[in-house]
Design an enzyme around this catalytic site. Structure first.
Site, PDB file in Angstrom:
ATOM      1  N   ILE A  59     -11.418 -14.383 -24.909  1.00 57.31           N
ATOM      2  CA  ILE A  59     -10.693 -14.603 -23.657  1.00 57.31           C
ATOM      3  C   ILE A  59     -10.615 -16.111 -23.444  1.00 57.31           C
ATOM      4  O   ILE A  59     -11.383 -16.879 -24.028  1.00 57.31           O
ATOM      5  CB  ILE A  59     -11.350 -13.898 -22.440  1.00 57.31           C
ATOM      6  CG1 ILE A  59     -12.752 -14.463 -22.152  1.00 57.31           C
ATOM      7  CG2 ILE A  59     -11.431 -12.396 -22.671  1.00 57.31           C
ATOM      8  CD1 ILE A  59     -13.378 -13.857 -20.891  1.00 57.31           C
ATOM      9  N   ASP A  60      -9.680 -16.542 -22.633  1.00 58.23           N
ATOM     10  CA  ASP A  60      -9.449 -17.967 -22.447  1.00 58.23           C
ATOM     11  C   ASP A  60     -10.664 -18.675 -21.848  1.00 58.23           C
ATOM     12  O   ASP A  60     -11.437 -18.081 -21.086  1.00 58.23           O
ATOM     13  CB  ASP A  60      -8.243 -18.201 -21.530  1.00 58.23           C
ATOM     14  CG  ASP A  60      -6.924 -17.867 -22.214  1.00 58.23           C
ATOM     15  OD1 ASP A  60      -6.864 -17.952 -23.453  1.00 58.23           O
ATOM     16  OD2 ASP A  60      -5.966 -17.529 -21.501  1.00 58.23           O
ATOM     17  N   LYS A  61     -10.779 -19.940 -22.162  1.00 60.06           N
ATOM     18  CA  LYS A  61     -11.899 -20.759 -21.700  1.00 60.06           C
ATOM     19  C   LYS A  61     -12.058 -20.712 -20.185  1.00 60.06           C
ATOM     20  O   LYS A  61     -13.174 -20.589 -19.670  1.00 60.06           O
ATOM     21  CB  LYS A  61     -11.695 -22.209 -22.162  1.00 60.06           C
ATOM     22  CG  LYS A  61     -12.765 -23.180 -21.698  1.00 60.06           C
ATOM     23  CD  LYS A  61     -12.489 -24.583 -22.237  1.00 60.06           C
ATOM     24  CE  LYS A  61     -13.543 -25.579 -21.761  1.00 60.06           C
ATOM     25  NZ  LYS A  61     -13.307 -26.944 -22.308  1.00 60.06           N
TER      26      LYS A  61
END
Length: 228
Positions: A59-61
Site C-alpha cells: 500500500i502507498d507510503k
C-alpha cells in the site's frame, strides 16, 4: 494507533497482519531505508527480528492501515497467488473533497503512467483495466466519507479513480490541487479491512482496524465545521 508506527494485529506460524502509520514504506525498492516496513517491524517487535518476513502486497507510503506479511515461503506463495487472482477482499475508507451525489457506484477506467507527469498515474487510453466500487458512509461539510472496494490492484488506483471522479482524497498532494489546505501527515485513506483464505487452514479470515487519530480528527472537524 497512538505514537507507534506499527501495531501488531495478528500473528501465527504463517503470517502477520500489522496496522501501519502513514509514512511507512511498503515496497521492495526502499528496503535499505529505516522507514521501510521490513525494517520497522523488527525494531518494533524484537521477537520477529530473526523471522524471514516477506511482503506479499503493498500500500502507498502515505496510506495507513492493514498490511499482510508472510513468515514462510509457502504462505508467501499462497498469499501472492490470492492477490494476483483477486480473491482477496480489500476495504478502504477515505475522506474525499466535495459531495458525492450517488450513494453507491463503480469507478472504472484504464490506468497507466500520466504522459505529462511521469510520477503520476492517470486514466488513459491503453492503460490497464481498473475497477473500484464505492459506498457513501457519511456526507460531511464539503466532503464525503467513502468506503472503497478496489476490484483490481493498479498502482495509485483509488487515488486516481477518486480524482478522476472529481472527488480527490484529501491530503493527496499528487492528485489534488487543494492538498495544501489540509494539515495532514498522510492521506485521508486507510486500508480498513482485509479478507483472504488462510494459507494453512484454507479458512476465510478477516482483519479490521480502527481509524488513526488524524483520520478521526478530520471526520470530526468536517462533521461540526458548519455548525454555529
Amino acid at each position: 494507533m497512538g505514537a507507534s508506527p506499527i501495531v501488531l494485529i495478528h500473528e501465527d506460524d504463517d503470517l502477520i497482519v500489522v496496522d501501519k502509520a502513514a509514512g511507512i514504506e511498503v515496497d521492495n525498492e526502499s528496503v535499505s531505508r529505516p522507514t521501510n516496513i521490513l525494517n520497522v517491524i523488527p525494531r518494533s517487535f524484537p521477537a520477529l527480528s530473526s523471522v524471514p518476513i516477506t511482503l506479499v502486497h503493498r500500500i502507498d507510503k502515505y496510506t495507513s492501515g492493514l498490511v499482510v506479511l508472510a513468515k514462510t515461503a509457502a504462505a508467501g506463495a499462497s498469499l501472492e497467488k490470492q492477490f494476483r487472482t483477486r480473491t482477496v477482499e480489500k476495504e478502504y475508507h477515505a475522506i474525499v473533497q466535495g459531495r458525492v451525489a450517488r450513494d453507491t457506484g463503480v469507478m472504472a477506467g484504464p490506468i497507466g503512467r500520466d504522459p505529462k507527469m511521469p510520477e503520476r498515474f492517470a486514466v488513459i487510453r491503453g492503460g490497464k483495466p481498473a475497477f473500484s466500487a464505492y459506498t457513501v458512509l457519511s456526507r460531511l461539510t464539503g466532503h464525503t466519507l467513502l468506503a472503497l472496494f478496489p476490484k483490481t490492484g493498479r498502482t495509485h488506483q483509488l487515488r486516481v479513480h477518486c480524482a478522476q471522479m472529481g472527488h480527490p482524497i484529501i491530503g493527496d498532494r499528487l492528485y489534488s490541487k487543494r492538498a495544501g489546505d489540509y494539515a495532514m501527515k498522510g492521506f485521508a485513506l486507510i486500508a480498513k479491512k482485509i479478507t483472504f483464505d488462510h494459507p494453512s487452514t484454507g479458512k476465510r479470515v478477516s482483519f479490521e482496524t480502527e481509524y488513526p487519530d488524524e483520520f478521526k480528527r478530520m471526520c470530526a472537524f468536517f462533521s461540526v465545521s458548519s455548525r454555529p
